[in-house]
Scaffold this active site. Structure first.
Site, PDB file in Angstrom:
ATOM      1  N   SER A 182      -6.018  -3.345  -2.517  1.00 15.86           N
ATOM      2  CA  SER A 182      -5.892  -1.961  -2.967  1.00 15.86           C
ATOM      3  C   SER A 182      -4.407  -1.642  -3.144  1.00 15.86           C
ATOM      4  CB  SER A 182      -6.532  -1.034  -1.927  1.00 15.86           C
ATOM      5  OG  SER A 182      -6.418   0.305  -2.327  1.00 15.86           O
ATOM      6  N   ILE A 237       1.099   7.047   0.414  1.00 14.19           N
ATOM      7  CA  ILE A 237       0.473   5.924   1.107  1.00 14.19           C
ATOM      8  C   ILE A 237      -0.984   5.793   0.699  1.00 14.19           C
ATOM      9  CG2 ILE A 237      -0.061   4.985   3.402  1.00 14.19           C
ATOM     10  CD1 ILE A 237       2.243   7.020   4.352  1.00 14.19           C
ATOM     11  N   CYS A 238      -1.367   4.570   0.358  1.00 15.34           N
ATOM     12  CA  CYS A 238      -2.761   4.277   0.036  1.00 15.34           C
ATOM     13  C   CYS A 238      -3.435   3.802   1.330  1.00 15.34           C
ATOM     14  CB  CYS A 238      -2.826   3.201  -1.048  1.00 15.34           C
ATOM     15  SG  CYS A 238      -4.508   2.832  -1.553  1.00 15.34           S
ATOM     16  N   LEU A 239      -4.070   4.735   2.013  1.00 17.99           N
ATOM     17  CA  LEU A 239      -4.714   4.447   3.297  1.00 17.99           C
ATOM     18  C   LEU A 239      -6.018   5.226   3.347  1.00 17.99           C
ATOM     19  CD1 LEU A 239      -4.523   3.197   6.176  1.00 17.99           C
ATOM     20  CD2 LEU A 239      -3.299   5.260   6.875  1.00 17.99           C
ATOM     21  N   ASN A 276       0.799  -1.227   0.000  1.00 16.33           N
ATOM     22  CA  ASN A 276       0.000   0.000   0.000  1.00 16.33           C
ATOM     23  C   ASN A 276       0.830   1.275   0.000  1.00 16.33           C
ATOM     24  OD1 ASN A 276      -1.706  -2.050   2.135  1.00 16.33           O
ATOM     25  ND2 ASN A 276      -2.609  -1.490   0.180  1.00 16.33           N
TER      26      ASN A 276
END
EC number: 2.3.2.23
Length: 152
Positions: free
Chosen positions: A120, A87-89, A80
């Site tokens: 994701s 950051i994919c959060l 992620n």
């Protein structure tokens, strides 16, 4: 100049100093409360154990109504985390809420290290390895941990 965003960031900083969550630290740069440097320590008993990972947080005057832009400065290998460190959060995007403070952001990122969301992926190689070859994934993570000791 004192604005609502700057007042809130001062409060976040004070709380972080008085009651620091385990394994994280952060502070604004000397001359700019809108730009923070932070460190997340790899959680114990995980492949990330022993790592020291640097991040930058850039806040806008819309904080806390809009999330900061958060990036790892340290090189990372994680499903992620993009190559540029972003950051994919969910809480940094569509699930953001003004109740989140700097401590909550950093704690959530620390949790993400050990509990990635391979559905994701920001790094498809890391996501594939995490799903198909945990041993190889953990070896790559250990390499990143060792690099974190010597990186600037």
């Amino acid at each position: 100049m004192s604005t609502p965003a700057r007042k809130r960031l001062m409060r976040d900083f004070k709380r972080l100093q008085q009651d620091p969550p385990a394994g994280i630290s952060g502070a604004p740069q000397d001359n700019n409360i809108m730009l923070w440097n932070a460190v997340i320590f790899g959680p114990d008993d995980t492949p990330w154990d022993g790592g020291t990972f640097k991040l930058s947080l850039q806040f806008s005057e819309d904080y806390p109504n809009k999330p900061p832009t958060v990036r790892f400065v340290s090189r990372m290998f994680h499903p992620n985390i993009y190559a540029d460190g972003s950051i994919c959060l969910d809480i940094l995007q569509n699930q953001w809420s003004p109740i989140y403070d700097v401590a909550a952001i950093l704690t959530s990122i620390q949790s993400l290290l050990c509990d990635p969301n391979p559905n994701s992926p920001a790094n498809s190689e890391a996501a594939r390895m995490y799903s198909e070859s945990k041993r190889e994934y953990n070896r790559r993570v250990r390499d990143v941990v060792e690099q974190s000791w010597t990186a600037d």
